[in-house]
Motif scaffolding. Structure first.
Motif, mmCIF file in Angstrom:
data_model
loop_
_atom_site.group_PDB
_atom_site.id
_atom_site.type_symbol
_atom_site.label_atom_id
_atom_site.label_comp_id
_atom_site.label_asym_id
_atom_site.label_seq_id
_atom_site.Cartn_x
_atom_site.Cartn_y
_atom_site.Cartn_z
ATOM 1 N N VAL A 28 34.861 54.070 27.601
ATOM 2 C CA VAL A 28 34.476 53.981 29.011
ATOM 3 C C VAL A 28 35.504 53.117 29.750
ATOM 4 C CG1 VAL A 28 32.737 53.155 30.645
ATOM 5 C CG2 VAL A 28 32.024 54.218 28.487
ATOM 6 N N PHE A 29 35.908 53.568 30.943
ATOM 7 C CA PHE A 29 36.780 52.776 31.820
ATOM 8 C C PHE A 29 36.107 52.701 33.180
ATOM 9 C CE2 PHE A 29 40.040 51.719 34.801
ATOM 10 C CZ PHE A 29 40.996 51.000 34.109
ATOM 11 N N ALA A 30 35.823 51.471 33.627
ATOM 12 C CA ALA A 30 35.112 51.283 34.888
ATOM 13 C C ALA A 30 35.842 50.301 35.795
ATOM 14 C CB ALA A 30 33.691 50.783 34.621
ATOM 15 N N TYR A 31 35.852 50.632 37.095
ATOM 16 C CA TYR A 31 36.296 49.678 38.116
ATOM 17 C C TYR A 31 35.049 49.128 38.777
ATOM 18 C CZ TYR A 31 37.982 48.043 42.668
ATOM 19 O OH TYR A 31 38.221 47.292 43.797
ATOM 20 N N ILE A 32 34.804 47.826 38.591
ATOM 21 C CA ILE A 32 33.620 47.175 39.120
ATOM 22 C C ILE A 32 33.990 46.455 40.412
ATOM 23 C CG2 ILE A 32 31.863 45.419 38.705
ATOM 24 C CD1 ILE A 32 32.086 46.038 35.728
ATOM 25 N N HIS A 33 33.308 46.856 41.497
ATOM 26 C CA HIS A 33 33.509 46.183 42.788
ATOM 27 C C HIS A 33 32.468 45.078 42.905
ATOM 28 C CE1 HIS A 33 34.374 45.265 46.864
ATOM 29 N NE2 HIS A 33 33.295 45.845 47.373
ATOM 30 N N GLY A 34 32.931 43.834 42.920
ATOM 31 C CA GLY A 34 32.036 42.694 42.806
ATOM 32 C C GLY A 34 31.595 42.069 44.101
ATOM 33 N N ALA A 35 31.832 42.723 45.231
ATOM 34 C CA ALA A 35 31.379 42.197 46.521
ATOM 35 C C ALA A 35 30.268 43.089 47.072
ATOM 36 C CB ALA A 35 32.540 42.119 47.502
ATOM 37 N N GLY A 36 29.465 42.544 47.959
ATOM 38 C CA GLY A 36 28.324 43.274 48.481
ATOM 39 C C GLY A 36 28.630 44.211 49.624
ATOM 40 N N THR A 37 29.881 44.319 49.983
ATOM 41 C CA THR A 37 30.278 45.171 51.106
ATOM 42 C C THR A 37 31.073 46.378 50.613
ATOM 43 O OG1 THR A 37 32.266 43.815 51.385
ATOM 44 C CG2 THR A 37 30.339 43.264 52.731
ATOM 45 N N VAL A 38 31.032 47.445 51.403
ATOM 46 C CA VAL A 38 31.851 48.616 51.123
ATOM 47 C C VAL A 38 33.327 48.234 51.226
ATOM 48 C CG1 VAL A 38 32.510 50.891 51.994
ATOM 49 C CG2 VAL A 38 30.090 50.246 51.876
ATOM 50 N N ALA A 39 34.152 48.760 50.323
ATOM 51 C CA ALA A 39 35.576 48.398 50.327
ATOM 52 C C ALA A 39 36.450 49.648 50.323
ATOM 53 C CB ALA A 39 35.909 47.544 49.116
ATOM 54 N N PRO A 40 37.420 49.731 51.256
ATOM 55 C CA PRO A 40 38.390 50.831 51.194
ATOM 56 C C PRO A 40 39.230 50.680 49.930
ATOM 57 C CG PRO A 40 39.053 49.209 52.830
ATOM 58 C CD PRO A 40 37.688 48.810 52.363
ATOM 59 N N THR A 41 39.449 51.789 49.240
ATOM 60 C CA THR A 41 40.063 51.728 47.903
ATOM 61 C C THR A 41 40.987 52.915 47.700
ATOM 62 O OG1 THR A 41 38.068 50.665 47.026
ATOM 63 C CG2 THR A 41 39.571 51.621 45.427
ATOM 64 N N ASP A 42 42.109 52.662 47.042
ATOM 65 C CA ASP A 42 42.967 53.751 46.557
ATOM 66 C C ASP A 42 43.616 53.276 45.264
ATOM 67 O OD1 ASP A 42 44.682 55.905 46.140
ATOM 68 O OD2 ASP A 42 44.931 56.235 48.291
ATOM 69 N N LEU A 43 42.974 53.598 44.154
ATOM 70 C CA LEU A 43 43.370 53.108 42.826
ATOM 71 C C LEU A 43 43.499 54.291 41.884
ATOM 72 C CD1 LEU A 43 41.803 50.129 40.882
ATOM 73 C CD2 LEU A 43 41.880 52.387 39.838
ATOM 74 N N SER A 44 44.627 54.355 41.184
ATOM 75 C CA SER A 44 44.852 55.430 40.209
ATOM 76 C C SER A 44 45.059 54.848 38.827
ATOM 77 C CB SER A 44 46.071 56.269 40.611
ATOM 78 O OG SER A 44 45.861 56.896 41.864
ATOM 79 N N LEU A 45 44.644 55.619 37.804
ATOM 80 C CA LEU A 45 44.700 55.199 36.407
ATOM 81 C C LEU A 45 45.250 56.330 35.553
ATOM 82 C CD1 LEU A 45 43.641 53.598 33.782
ATOM 83 C CD2 LEU A 45 41.585 55.020 34.066
ATOM 84 N N THR A 46 46.116 55.974 34.593
ATOM 85 C CA THR A 46 46.638 56.994 33.690
ATOM 86 C C THR A 46 47.045 56.387 32.350
ATOM 87 O OG1 THR A 46 48.151 58.901 33.578
ATOM 88 C CG2 THR A 46 49.083 56.813 34.371
ATOM 89 N N ASN A 47 47.253 57.269 31.378
ATOM 90 C CA ASN A 47 47.921 56.935 30.112
ATOM 91 C C ASN A 47 47.189 55.849 29.306
ATOM 92 O OD1 ASN A 47 49.976 57.262 28.208
ATOM 93 N ND2 ASN A 47 51.247 55.647 29.111
ATOM 94 N N LEU A 48 45.888 55.994 29.152
ATOM 95 C CA LEU A 48 45.137 55.070 28.291
ATOM 96 C C LEU A 48 45.551 55.280 26.842
ATOM 97 C CD1 LEU A 48 41.588 55.146 29.828
ATOM 98 C CD2 LEU A 48 42.705 53.086 28.965
ATOM 99 N N ARG A 49 45.831 54.170 26.176
ATOM 100 C CA ARG A 49 46.346 54.277 24.821
ATOM 101 C C ARG A 49 46.100 52.989 24.055
ATOM 102 N NH1 ARG A 49 49.905 53.044 28.609
ATOM 103 N NH2 ARG A 49 51.616 51.570 28.253
ATOM 104 N N ILE A 50 46.217 53.061 22.744
ATOM 105 C CA ILE A 50 46.258 51.875 21.905
ATOM 106 C C ILE A 50 47.676 51.801 21.347
ATOM 107 C CG2 ILE A 50 45.278 50.670 19.925
ATOM 108 C CD1 ILE A 50 42.745 52.347 20.270
#
Length: 399
Positions: free
Chosen positions: A366-388
């Motif tokens: 599982v990969f999660a981005y947790i937003h820890g504030a109580g307000t809506v936040a504009p976001t543009d985040l990309s993720l790739t190439n998960l590996r060990i």
């Protein structure tokens, strides 16, 4: 013999056994060295800026003191006939003699003494998949001290010389050479490295693909574990894929207050122990990292101090303090619209009993981005190439 003169007003005493500790009666002699804290115990080495005591005879009227080829500021010493209290210079020698040389008005002497250099530490690069002509940063400690500079350093990738742009103690900025390939061998050297650390090559791997946790091919767009945020680089505003023809995850728009955004949920993979790589991961988890590339657009930085990346492997995860918190320093985080590499120590994911979290088959990630504030936040985040991948953690000590 003692002579005493008396008068009504004063008494003068002359003692012919008096020794003037500020005068030397012959050439200097060094008998031993100690630390200032424990002057009864001899020592044969010290470190930069450490206070030591040189013991001997005729150690006054000092004209110079050198450790290797580095001179001491004589205004900073305390010298009497039988000892000199001095601080080892904090500057790096060009010539290493492993000697102290003391010169006085009566002569000079030398004594064997090693100035200990700090370890050279290399921890890899800020971005693991730079292409030819791109700028990347090698990270570590004491990189400037060991002359990994444009003028004196030598770095090669697969034998091809690398252009070093700038150097600090913890970073060497360089340009990726033409002809770079995956699993390239990086070699690092300088004359100071050779003279202090020895001739043994310092080598490690760049563009290590490791073991891919997820398949970044076309199935990524439709797989139940990845499809919610999957893209292939063709949608409006998509960054260029890290590798041509691959897919990645992207959160764009806004995230809700106190939300957990699952870019990857229970992605399945197998790690049979018959494979030597997986067997080593189980035996030596501290030698590996979970790594990935992330891109946060400059226009939409992460600003909430409570935001974090959470990865879960078969129900195990890093503790809250071990998870990556982009804004931990208090500064808004973005990656200048470029992919950068983030790492998490694989040892963080041990089971409750301290064992490996890996199963032979049916692993879930599982990969999660947790937003820890109580307000809506504009976001543009990309993720790739998960590996060990194997950790780069070179620690080279003085000979």
């Amino acid at each position: 013999m003692a002579i005493f003169f008396t008068s009504c007003d004063d008494i003068v005493t002359y003692d012919d056994e008096f020794t003037d500790e500020t005068v030397s009666n012959g050439p200097p002699v060094i008998t031993r060295i100690s630390t200032i804290e424990n002057q009864d115990t001899d020592t044969t080495q010290g470190s930069f800026n450490q206070m030591i005591v040189i013991h001997g005879q005729n150690l006054t009227q000092v004209k110079s003191i050198q450790f290797n080829d580095q001179s001491v500021d004589l205004e900073e010493i305390y010298a009497v006939n039988t000892k000199i209290v001095v601080s080892i210079p904090g500057t790096v020698p060009d010539e290493i003699t492993n000697k102290i040389v003391v010169t006085t008005e009566k002569g000079n002497t030398e004594f064997p003494f090693k100035v200990a250099f700090p370890d050279l530490i290399i921890r890899g690069f800020d971005f693991d998949f730079g292409n030819a002509g791109e700028t990347i940063v090698m990270q570590g400690e004491n990189l400037l001290l060991y002359d990994l500079t444009p003028e004196k350093g030598e770095i090669k990738m697969n034998g091809i010389p690398v252009t070093i742009l700038s150097t600090t103690e913890d970073a060497v900025t360089l340009k990726v050479p033409d002809g770079i390939t995956d699993n390239a061998t990086v070699s690092v050297s300088s004359n100071r490295i050779k003279s202090v650390l020895g001739e043994e090559p310092i080598e490690f791997t760049y563009r290590d693909r490791g073991f891919s946790i997820t398949d970044m091919g076309p199935d990524y767009l439709t797989h139940a574990s990845t499809k919610n945020f999957a893209t292939d680089g063709t949608k409006e505003g998509d960054p260029t894929p890290l590798f041509p023809g691959t897919c990645f995850s992207r959160i764009k728009g806004t995230v809700n207050g106190y939300s957990t955004n699952l870019l990857i949920y229970n992605y399945p993979f197998d790690t049979p122990s018959a494979n030597p790589l997986f067997a080593d991961m189980r035996t030596n988890p501290g030698d590996y990292e979970i790594k990935y590339e992330i891109l946060v657009k400059t226009e939409f930085p992460i600003t909430a101090p409570g935001d974090r990346i959470r990865m879960v492997l078969n129900g195990t995860r890093a503790t809250n303090t071990q998870e990556w918190i982009p804004v931990l320093s208090g500064v808004a985080y973005h990656t200048h619209d470029k992919w950068v590499t983030i790492s998490s120590d694989f040892a963080y994911y041990k089971t409750a009993s301290g064992g490996s979290p890996l199963f032979e088959t049916g692993n879930k990630f599982v990969f999660a981005y947790i937003h820890g504030a109580g307000t809506v936040a504009p976001t543009d985040l990309s993720l790739t190439n998960l590996r060990i991948a194997k950790k780069v953690n070179i620690v080279r000590k003085q000979m």
